[in-house]
Motif scaffolding. Structure first.
Motif, PDB file in Angstrom:
ATOM      1  N   MET A  30      11.488  12.792  81.798  1.00 58.48           N
ATOM      2  CA  MET A  30      10.090  13.126  81.530  1.00 58.48           C
ATOM      3  C   MET A  30       9.365  13.588  82.783  1.00 58.48           C
ATOM      4  O   MET A  30       9.748  13.253  83.898  1.00 58.48           O
ATOM      5  N   THR A  31       8.296  14.333  82.564  1.00 57.06           N
ATOM      6  CA  THR A  31       7.361  14.625  83.638  1.00 57.06           C
ATOM      7  C   THR A  31       6.067  13.892  83.300  1.00 57.06           C
ATOM      8  O   THR A  31       5.554  14.018  82.189  1.00 57.06           O
ATOM      9  N   VAL A  32       5.571  13.091  84.247  1.00 58.62           N
ATOM     10  CA  VAL A  32       4.380  12.297  83.996  1.00 58.62           C
ATOM     11  C   VAL A  32       3.339  12.639  85.052  1.00 58.62           C
ATOM     12  O   VAL A  32       3.639  12.685  86.248  1.00 58.62           O
ATOM     13  N   PRO A  89       4.943   9.579  71.486  1.00 58.31           N
ATOM     14  CA  PRO A  89       4.281  10.881  71.467  1.00 58.31           C
ATOM     15  C   PRO A  89       5.294  11.948  71.911  1.00 58.31           C
ATOM     16  O   PRO A  89       6.196  11.652  72.698  1.00 58.31           O
ATOM     17  N   ASN A  90       5.154  13.152  71.419  1.00 57.52           N
ATOM     18  CA  ASN A  90       6.013  14.274  71.786  1.00 57.52           C
ATOM     19  C   ASN A  90       7.464  14.132  71.325  1.00 57.52           C
ATOM     20  O   ASN A  90       8.353  14.754  71.882  1.00 57.52           O
ATOM     21  N   ALA A  91       7.699  13.309  70.305  1.00 53.94           N
ATOM     22  CA  ALA A  91       9.058  13.207  69.774  1.00 53.94           C
ATOM     23  C   ALA A  91       9.289  14.240  68.674  1.00 53.94           C
ATOM     24  O   ALA A  91      10.359  14.312  68.096  1.00 53.94           O
ATOM     25  N   GLY A  92       8.260  15.024  68.363  1.00 53.82           N
ATOM     26  CA  GLY A  92       8.385  16.028  67.306  1.00 53.82           C
ATOM     27  C   GLY A  92       8.070  15.441  65.942  1.00 53.82           C
ATOM     28  O   GLY A  92       8.525  15.935  64.919  1.00 53.82           O
ATOM     29  N   LYS A  93       7.296  14.370  65.937  1.00 52.54           N
ATOM     30  CA  LYS A  93       6.952  13.664  64.708  1.00 52.54           C
ATOM     31  C   LYS A  93       6.186  14.556  63.724  1.00 52.54           C
ATOM     32  O   LYS A  93       6.489  14.592  62.542  1.00 52.54           O
ATOM     33  N   SER A  94       5.182  15.255  64.248  1.00 49.74           N
ATOM     34  CA  SER A  94       4.340  16.067  63.363  1.00 49.74           C
ATOM     35  C   SER A  94       5.127  17.205  62.734  1.00 49.74           C
ATOM     36  O   SER A  94       4.950  17.505  61.553  1.00 49.74           O
ATOM     37  N   ALA A  95       6.005  17.825  63.518  1.00 45.29           N
ATOM     38  CA  ALA A  95       6.825  18.915  62.977  1.00 45.29           C
ATOM     39  C   ALA A  95       7.730  18.370  61.878  1.00 45.29           C
ATOM     40  O   ALA A  95       7.910  19.001  60.830  1.00 45.29           O
ATOM     41  N   LEU A  96       8.283  17.166  62.092  1.00 47.23           N
ATOM     42  CA  LEU A  96       9.143  16.549  61.086  1.00 47.23           C
ATOM     43  C   LEU A  96       8.329  16.215  59.844  1.00 47.23           C
ATOM     44  O   LEU A  96       8.773  16.425  58.710  1.00 47.23           O
ATOM     45  N   PHE A  97       7.107  15.726  60.059  1.00 44.64           N
ATOM     46  CA  PHE A  97       6.218  15.396  58.950  1.00 44.64           C
ATOM     47  C   PHE A  97       5.917  16.646  58.121  1.00 44.64           C
ATOM     48  O   PHE A  97       5.998  16.619  56.889  1.00 44.64           O
ATOM     49  N   ASN A  98       5.593  17.748  58.808  1.00 45.77           N
ATOM     50  CA  ASN A  98       5.327  19.004  58.103  1.00 45.77           C
ATOM     51  C   ASN A  98       6.552  19.453  57.317  1.00 45.77           C
ATOM     52  O   ASN A  98       6.439  19.908  56.187  1.00 45.77           O
ATOM     53  N   ALA A  99       7.730  19.338  57.950  1.00 44.73           N
ATOM     54  CA  ALA A  99       8.953  19.800  57.296  1.00 44.73           C
ATOM     55  C   ALA A  99       9.266  18.946  56.062  1.00 44.73           C
ATOM     56  O   ALA A  99       9.776  19.448  55.066  1.00 44.73           O
ATOM     57  N   HIS A 128      12.137  24.544  81.329  1.00 44.26           N
ATOM     58  CA  HIS A 128      11.015  23.666  81.554  1.00 44.26           C
ATOM     59  C   HIS A 128      10.570  23.698  83.018  1.00 44.26           C
ATOM     60  O   HIS A 128       9.412  23.933  83.340  1.00 44.26           O
ATOM     61  N   THR A 129      11.557  23.500  83.923  1.00 43.39           N
ATOM     62  CA  THR A 129      11.256  23.453  85.348  1.00 43.39           C
ATOM     63  C   THR A 129      10.735  24.795  85.850  1.00 43.39           C
ATOM     64  O   THR A 129       9.773  24.846  86.614  1.00 43.39           O
ATOM     65  N   LYS A 130      11.382  25.869  85.392  1.00 47.94           N
ATOM     66  CA  LYS A 130      10.972  27.193  85.865  1.00 47.94           C
ATOM     67  C   LYS A 130       9.549  27.521  85.422  1.00 47.94           C
ATOM     68  O   LYS A 130       8.754  28.047  86.196  1.00 47.94           O
ATOM     69  N   LEU A 131       9.232  27.193  84.169  1.00 45.65           N
ATOM     70  CA  LEU A 131       7.889  27.477  83.660  1.00 45.65           C
ATOM     71  C   LEU A 131       6.843  26.672  84.432  1.00 45.65           C
ATOM     72  O   LEU A 131       5.800  27.200  84.810  1.00 45.65           O
ATOM     73  N   ASP A 132       7.153  25.391  84.686  1.00 45.24           N
ATOM     74  CA  ASP A 132       6.211  24.561  85.434  1.00 45.24           C
ATOM     75  C   ASP A 132       5.995  25.090  86.843  1.00 45.24           C
ATOM     76  O   ASP A 132       4.903  24.983  87.383  1.00 45.24           O
ATOM     77  N   LYS A 133       7.072  25.654  87.437  1.00 44.12           N
ATOM     78  CA  LYS A 133       6.943  26.192  88.800  1.00 44.12           C
ATOM     79  C   LYS A 133       5.852  27.250  88.848  1.00 44.12           C
ATOM     80  O   LYS A 133       5.153  27.371  89.841  1.00 44.12           O
ATOM     81  N   VAL A 134       5.721  28.015  87.772  1.00 43.57           N
ATOM     82  CA  VAL A 134       4.686  29.058  87.734  1.00 43.57           C
ATOM     83  C   VAL A 134       3.359  28.494  87.233  1.00 43.57           C
ATOM     84  O   VAL A 134       2.322  28.639  87.881  1.00 43.57           O
ATOM     85  N   PRO A 160       4.604  17.054  78.095  1.00 42.85           N
ATOM     86  CA  PRO A 160       5.740  17.278  77.187  1.00 42.85           C
ATOM     87  C   PRO A 160       6.512  18.529  77.566  1.00 42.85           C
ATOM     88  O   PRO A 160       6.003  19.393  78.277  1.00 42.85           O
ATOM     89  N   ARG A 161       7.747  18.607  77.062  1.00 40.87           N
ATOM     90  CA  ARG A 161       8.540  19.803  77.338  1.00 40.87           C
ATOM     91  C   ARG A 161       7.953  21.007  76.625  1.00 40.87           C
ATOM     92  O   ARG A 161       7.314  20.876  75.588  1.00 40.87           O
ATOM     93  N   TYR A 162       8.174  22.167  77.192  1.00 44.40           N
ATOM     94  CA  TYR A 162       7.697  23.390  76.536  1.00 44.40           C
ATOM     95  C   TYR A 162       8.503  23.632  75.282  1.00 44.40           C
ATOM     96  O   TYR A 162       9.699  23.366  75.242  1.00 44.40           O
ATOM     97  N   GLN A 163       7.832  24.136  74.265  1.00 46.78           N
ATOM     98  CA  GLN A 163       8.504  24.455  73.013  1.00 46.78           C
ATOM     99  C   GLN A 163       7.929  25.727  72.463  1.00 46.78           C
ATOM    100  O   GLN A 163       6.752  25.999  72.626  1.00 46.78           O
ATOM    101  N   MET A 164       8.766  26.463  71.786  1.00 43.03           N
ATOM    102  CA  MET A 164       8.285  27.635  71.078  1.00 43.03           C
ATOM    103  C   MET A 164       7.437  27.145  69.905  1.00 43.03           C
ATOM    104  O   MET A 164       7.927  26.369  69.099  1.00 43.03           O
ATOM    105  N   PRO A 165       6.182  27.530  69.804  1.00 40.04           N
ATOM    106  CA  PRO A 165       5.390  27.104  68.633  1.00 40.04           C
ATOM    107  C   PRO A 165       6.016  27.676  67.369  1.00 40.04           C
ATOM    108  O   PRO A 165       6.529  28.793  67.386  1.00 40.04           O
ATOM    109  N   LYS A 166       6.003  26.876  66.289  1.00 36.73           N
ATOM    110  CA  LYS A 166       6.646  27.325  65.065  1.00 36.73           C
ATOM    111  C   LYS A 166       5.607  27.813  64.068  1.00 36.73           C
ATOM    112  O   LYS A 166       4.583  27.175  63.850  1.00 36.73           O
ATOM    113  N   LEU A 167       5.896  28.959  63.461  1.00 36.48           N
ATOM    114  CA  LEU A 167       4.959  29.617  62.559  1.00 36.48           C
ATOM    115  C   LEU A 167       4.525  28.690  61.421  1.00 36.48           C
ATOM    116  O   LEU A 167       3.347  28.618  61.084  1.00 36.48           O
TER     117      LEU A 167
END
Lengths: 79, 617
Positions: free
Chosen positions: A62-64, B13-23, B212-218, B434-441
């Motif tokens: 994780m990143t915190v 939090p950020n376990a993907g609960k809401s996406a699973l709930f929607n699915a 994740h790391t590369k995106l955060d670097k920017v 949280p990790r970056y994720q592609m938003p789902k339509l």
């Protein structure tokens, strides 16, 4: 050395935390996120503007984000 | 729905609960609040393989059953069956992020140790694979002693197996309804066990989160991060104005066509006037702003789902700390740009009470979508549509300026409040990025549908009622021949009284009149202006001019600017006041909010009017 003095991208282990200097809920939240004595951490990023605050800390997978004031309460050793 | 069996989703939090709930439940979801608290209760219907329905609830994400926020408190109580009025769920679906097992297993053990029927959804299996992580669900199942199903919510992978596992856990629970609690482990013990279980279940892992790391670097870079953030915000506001226009014109044309149709098919009379002048022109002039609201929410939802929202909080924390707040307040405040109501409700994630109160008090200063109709109409009527160069339109620039005015106002208000009524110890800032994720339509569409529906329901109920009441107040008593209808009406008399108060800041009677119903919701100011001018130009043959033309003909530029300045500050939204009352548990703070914001609105509208008049505009 406290965590705030740790250079970026150096892995270190938290050896002691001055819990009484942190608010009780803050301590609870840090522990819930796995930040505790014995945890291995690494500073990934520091905030912008003056003060280089807050800090993005890598804890496991994780990143915190936390403040420098929290980092100063933690003693770390290099690994 | 009572008597329906329930299952609940729990997890970090950020376990993907809401996406699973929607699915699992699709778009048919019921969103309400848990009684007595202000934590959102999301429920949907899950159909078991036998065809039986089960109510599935999505519990707030938690790191521990040892709650440290109101959200976590709800999760704890519901899971333990201690929440009054909420049935204890028959089955718990524990959602784990496959690529963050070691962390998520700490809470998982706590839940499993309750001995309640539990099924584990090993979620985001695909992201784990992307990160070069191979997890063995079988080993995990053995270590945890409950069924483990790998799932990829966004691609609907593993969902059938998960539902089957829920059904069989439920059958077992009915045969043996008692829980079998296990020995309670302390946090360090659970953490150690989590490490060992994760080690045993992870078959191999290669490079760490590269993307994740590369995106955060920017995006978290000290010099690149903030310009990216501000560029993003600027694009959002330009898009809200530019992209929505064709849709608005289409909706506007549709309402106009409806009015013509009614005029053509109904004989003249009070009912026809009521339909065309009251209902259609009133509600119609608010509904046409649906496109802008949808576009704004689309951006906010994408920022949330992609994980960028937490980065924005990180970037803004230092700045927020200058006014005595933390980065956590940034998300509620940013949401308040769409609507202060979800914004104020989102302050529940702020642990510090003084921080939270300050955020609630300044949230109405963020330019919400209800102000857009007001701003849009005034800007369209008074600001010429031309470019100031570099592809930036003057109208968009003025709109941006109004947003900035709200932000500056909020900063100053926070500074003053933190030194006076909400003074206290500076708060901390601890949050997971949280990790970056592609938003789902699909998730985006469900979110947009829910928010669009809330807006339309508001347009259909509050705004409809207010518009109709206003129409009645404007249409009766009937004016004598030669007398202006608005002057003769009930509303005209009321507005005359208010007009005396707002005259010094440049408001005329019509503007004062629009402020009365706008107390229900700001956008009603537009519909009430439309209704007022539709009635006062009631001439059988005359074409009813567009509202913008009416305004341009009737108001001066300083008046228009003062009206804009008024709406930057004025707390004209009953729902916001009601939510603030609920969130602060009393009338003290909402009343304080009303007084200080109306005070600011009066002062700044006045300043704008006098400065603009002095400048000869």
């Amino acid at each position: 050395m406290n965590l705030d003095d740790l250079p970026a991208s150096h892995r270190a282990r938290i050896v002691a935390v001055d819990w009484p200097s942190l608010a009780p809920e803050e301590g609870k939240r840090l522990r819930a996120l796995g930040i505790d004595e014995g945890t291995e951490v690494e500073i990934a990023h520091r905030g912008i503007f003056a003060g280089k605050d807050p800090i993005a800390l890598i804890v496991g997978k994780m990143t915190v984000a936390l403040r420098r004031s929290h980092a100063r309460a933690m003693t770390v050793e290099d690994i | 729905m009572s008597g329906l069996r329930t299952a609940a989703l729990v997890g970090n939090p950020n376990a993907g609960k809401s996406a699973l709930f929607n699915a699992l439940t699709g778009a048919r979801q019921k969103i309400a609040n848990y009684p007595g608290v202000t934590v959102e209760r999301k429920a949907g219907r899950l159909t078991l393989p036998s065809g039986e329905p089960v109510e599935l609830i999505d519990l707030p994400g938690s790191y521990s059953l040892d709650a440290s926020s109101p959200d976590e408190e709800v999760t704890r109580k519901v899971v333990l069956g201690e929440f009054a009025g909420e049935a204890k769920p028959e089955v718990l679906i524990l959602v784990l992020d496959a690529s963050n097992l070691e962390q998520h297993l700490v809470f998982a053990q706590e839940v499993i140790a309750l001995g309640h029927p539990t099924v584990v959804a090993l979620n985001m299996f695909d992201l784990a694979e992307r990160d070069g992580l191979v997890v063995d669900p079988g080993a995990l199942e053995q270590a945890l002693g409950v069924p483990v199903i790998p799932t990829v919510a966004v691609r609907r992978r593993g969902l059938d197996r998960l539902v089957e596992a829920v059904a069989s856990a439920e059958r077992k629970a009915q045969e043996d309804p008692s829980d079998h609690p296990m020995a309670h482990l302390t946090l360090p013990e659970r953490r150690l066990a989590a490490r060992n279980i994760a080690k045993g279940a992870i078959l191999s892992q290669s490079a760490r989160h590269l993307v994740h790391t590369k995106l955060d670097k920017v995006l978290l870079h000290p010099w690149l991060g903030p310009p990216v953030l501000f560029a993003l915000l600027f694009v959002i506001f330009q898009a809200v104005f530019a992209w929505a226009n064709p849709l608005i014109d289409a909706l506007d044309g549709g309402v106009g066509a409806l009015i013509e149709m009614v005029n053509a098919h109904m004989s003249a009379g009070i009912l026809r006037d009521f339909l065309t002048q009251g209902v259609l022109s009133g509600v119609g002039s608010v509904v046409v702003f649906l496109p802008q609201i949808i576009i704004l929410f689309a951006f906010i939802l994408v920022l949330e789902q992609s994980g960028y929202m937490a980065r924005a909080a990180f970037l803004m924390d230092r700045l927020m700390s200058y006014v005595g707040l933390s980065g956590r307040s940034f998300i509620p405040l940013l949401s308040s740009f769409a609507c202060a109501i979800p914004g104020i409700m989102a302050t529940r994630s702020i642990a510090d009470p003084k921080d939270r109160l300050t955020t609630i008090l300044i949230a109405p200063l963020m330019t919400c979508s209800a102000r857009l109709p007001v701003y849009a109409v005034i800007i369209a009527a008074f600001i010429p549509e031309r470019s100031v160069g570099y592809g930036i339109g003057l109208q968009g620039l003025v709109l941006f300026g109004l947003y900035v005015a709200g932000i500056v106002g909020a900063v100053l208000a926070a500074l003053v409040l933190r030194r006076s009524v909400t003074a206290g110890r500076a708060s901390g800032f601890i949050m997971e990025l949280p990790r970056y994720q592609m938003p789902k339509l699909g998730d985006l569409l469900i979110g947009l549908w829910q928010r669009g529906w809330i807006f339309l329901r508001r347009a259909g109920t509050i705004i409809f009622t207010v518009t109709v009441v206003l129409w009645i107040m404007l249409s009766f008593p009937k004016a004598a021949p030669g007398e202006d209808q608005v002057d003769a009406s009930i509303a005209g008399h009321l507005a005359n009284g208010l007009a005396v108060v707002v005259k010094p800041i440049g408001f005329d009677r019509d503007m004062a009149l629009s402020l009365i119903p706008a107390m229900a919701a700001r956008e009603v100011a537009v519909s009430s202006l439309a209704t007022t001018y539709a009635i006062s130009t009631d001439d059988e043959d005359a074409e009813v001019a567009a509202l913008t033309d009416q305004l341009a003909a009737r108001w001066t530029l300083p008046m228009a600017l003062a009206f804009l300045a008024w709406f930057v500050f004025a707390p004209q939204c009953l729902s916001t006041i009601a939510v603030a009352r609920r969130e602060t548990n009393g009338w003290k703070w909402p009343i304080f909010m009303l007084v200080y914001l109306f005070g600011l609105a009066y002062i700044f509208a006045g300043l704008t009017f006098w400065l603009a008049s002095a400048a000869g505009l």
